[in-house]
Scaffold this active site. Structure first.
Site, PDB file in Angstrom:
ATOM      1  N   GLU A   1     -80.813  74.895  59.376  1.00 45.07           N
ATOM      2  CA  GLU A   1     -79.460  74.725  58.837  1.00 45.07           C
ATOM      3  C   GLU A   1     -78.634  73.928  59.837  1.00 45.07           C
ATOM      4  O   GLU A   1     -78.464  74.336  60.991  1.00 45.07           O
ATOM      5  CB  GLU A   1     -78.781  76.059  58.534  1.00 45.07           C
ATOM      6  CG  GLU A   1     -77.397  75.854  57.935  1.00 45.07           C
ATOM      7  CD  GLU A   1     -76.780  77.106  57.320  1.00 45.07           C
ATOM      8  OE1 GLU A   1     -75.552  77.102  57.107  1.00 45.07           O
ATOM      9  OE2 GLU A   1     -77.525  78.072  57.051  1.00 45.07           O
TER      10      GLU A   1
ATOM     11  N   THR B   1     -69.145  81.242  50.645  1.00 43.29           N
ATOM     12  CA  THR B   1     -68.700  80.977  52.007  1.00 43.29           C
ATOM     13  C   THR B   1     -67.215  80.643  52.009  1.00 43.29           C
ATOM     14  O   THR B   1     -66.623  80.345  50.971  1.00 43.29           O
ATOM     15  CB  THR B   1     -69.468  79.801  52.626  1.00 43.29           C
ATOM     16  OG1 THR B   1     -69.080  78.584  51.963  1.00 43.29           O
ATOM     17  CG2 THR B   1     -70.977  79.995  52.482  1.00 43.29           C
TER      18      THR B   1
ATOM     19  N   ASP C   1     -68.858  67.862  57.307  1.00 42.43           N
ATOM     20  CA  ASP C   1     -67.632  67.073  57.452  1.00 42.43           C
ATOM     21  C   ASP C   1     -67.722  65.865  56.521  1.00 42.43           C
ATOM     22  O   ASP C   1     -68.636  65.053  56.648  1.00 42.43           O
ATOM     23  CB  ASP C   1     -67.497  66.611  58.904  1.00 42.43           C
ATOM     24  CG  ASP C   1     -66.124  66.015  59.200  1.00 42.43           C
ATOM     25  OD1 ASP C   1     -65.526  65.411  58.284  1.00 42.43           O
ATOM     26  OD2 ASP C   1     -65.657  66.158  60.343  1.00 42.43           O
TER      27      ASP C   1
ATOM     28  N   LYS D   1     -62.070  59.215  54.750  1.00 40.06           N
ATOM     29  CA  LYS D   1     -61.610  57.826  54.770  1.00 40.06           C
ATOM     30  C   LYS D   1     -62.802  56.873  54.698  1.00 40.06           C
ATOM     31  O   LYS D   1     -63.777  57.035  55.421  1.00 40.06           O
ATOM     32  CB  LYS D   1     -60.797  57.561  56.036  1.00 40.06           C
ATOM     33  CG  LYS D   1     -59.489  58.335  56.101  1.00 40.06           C
ATOM     34  CD  LYS D   1     -58.706  57.987  57.357  1.00 40.06           C
ATOM     35  CE  LYS D   1     -57.391  58.749  57.406  1.00 40.06           C
ATOM     36  NZ  LYS D   1     -56.627  58.429  58.645  1.00 40.06           N
TER      37      LYS D   1
END
Length: 232
Positions: free
Chosen positions: A63, A211, A137, A141
Site C-alpha cells: 500500500e 476512510t 495526492d 493544477k
C-alpha cells in the site's frame, strides 16, 4: 542503475514530512517500534518476500501512501495470511499507524517511511500480489499533473514487481485523476481494466472500510471511483 537514476531525476521527491507536534507516546513509537518494522533497503530484498515477516504469510500486498492507516490496519487484521508493506512519508501518519499496530498486536505489516519509488525499485520482480494506491495526492493544477504518482515510469515499476495476474487497485474522488489513471493504464501493455460494468468501479472494493478521505469527499459532494487493473 543509470537508467533508474535518470527516471528519478524527472520525479518529485517526497521525503519525511511532519505536521503538528507528536505526543510523547507517538514519538516513542517512532523511535522504538518503527526500526523493528522498517524494511532495510541497504540490503538486497529476499528472493521470497514472505521472509520479511515474522509470521507465516501466503502472499504480499503493497500500500503506497496509507494516510491515516485505516485501510492498512483493517486489511492486515482481517487477512493474517497476507503480508503487507505500507509506505508513508508523513511522520504523523506513520506515528498513528504504529500506535494501532501495537494496540492490535498486528504482526503482518512491514513499513517504509520515505519515497515509495525506493521500495518499488528494491522489490524483486514478480514478487507482489497486489498494489493499493488509495486517494493519492491529486495534484489538481494541470501544471502539476506530471507529479501524480500514476505515470508511465511508475506503471513500469508496478508491472515489474506484480506477479502475472496481480492487481493494481486505485481509488480517488478527483475526476481528472480518475480519467488520468484510466488513460495511463489503458495505454500500458501490462495492465487490463477489470470492470465489466459501472457497478464494478462505482462500488467500493470488497471488504472496503470507509476512510476519512472517502468521508471528506462525500461531505464535499464528490463521489469516488474504485479502479482495478490486472497485470497480464
Amino acid at each position: 542503475m543509470t537508467e533508474t537514476r535518470g527516471a528519478r531525476a524527472t520525479e518529485a521527491f517526497f521525503g519525511r514530512r511532519k505536521g503538528k507536534p507528536l505526543r510523547e507516546r507517538q514519538a516513542a513509537h517512532l523511535e522504538n517500534l518503527l526500526p523493528e518494522l522498517k524494511i532495510d533497503l541497504e540490503h538486497a530484498a529476499p528472493a521470497d518476500l514472505k521472509e520479511l515477516f515474522p509470521v507465516s504469510v501466503e502472499r504480499v500486498r503493497l500500500e503506497i501512501g496509507f494516510g491515516g492507516g485505516e485501510h492498512l490496519i483493517h486489511r492486515a487484521a482481517e487477512d493474517p495470511a497476507t503480508g503487507f508493506i505500507g509506505v508513508e512519508p508523513f511522520v504523523n501518519s506513520m506515528a498513528k499507524l504504529l500506535g494501532q499496530i501495537e494496540a492490535k498486536a498486528i504482526r503482518n505489516i512491514r513499513l517504509h517511511d520515505d519515497d515509495a519509488t525506493q521500495v518499488l525499485d528494491w522489490l524483486p520482480a514478480a514478487s507482489v500480489d497486489q498494489i493499493d494506491l488509495l486517494y493519492p495526492d491529486p495534484w489538481p493544477k494541470r501544471k502539476h499533473w506530471k507529479r501524480r504518482f500514476v505515470s508511465e515510469v511508475n506503471l513500469d515499476r508496478f508491472a515489474r514487481i506484480l506477479r502475472p495476474g496481480g492487481v493494481f487497485c486505485f481509488a480517488s474522488d478527483i475526476d481528472s485523476y480518475i480519467n488520468w489513471t484510466l488513460i495511463h493504464c489503458r495505454d500500458h501493455a501490462a495492465f487490463e481494466w477489470t470492470a465489466a460494468g459501472a457497478a464494478d468501479w462505482l462500488a467500493p472494493f470488497a471488504g472496503w472500510p470507509s476512510t476519512r478521505y472517502e468521508a471528506k469527499a462525500r461531505r464535499e459532494g464528490r463521489s469516488s471511483a474504485y479502479l482495478s487493473f490486472r497485470r497480464s
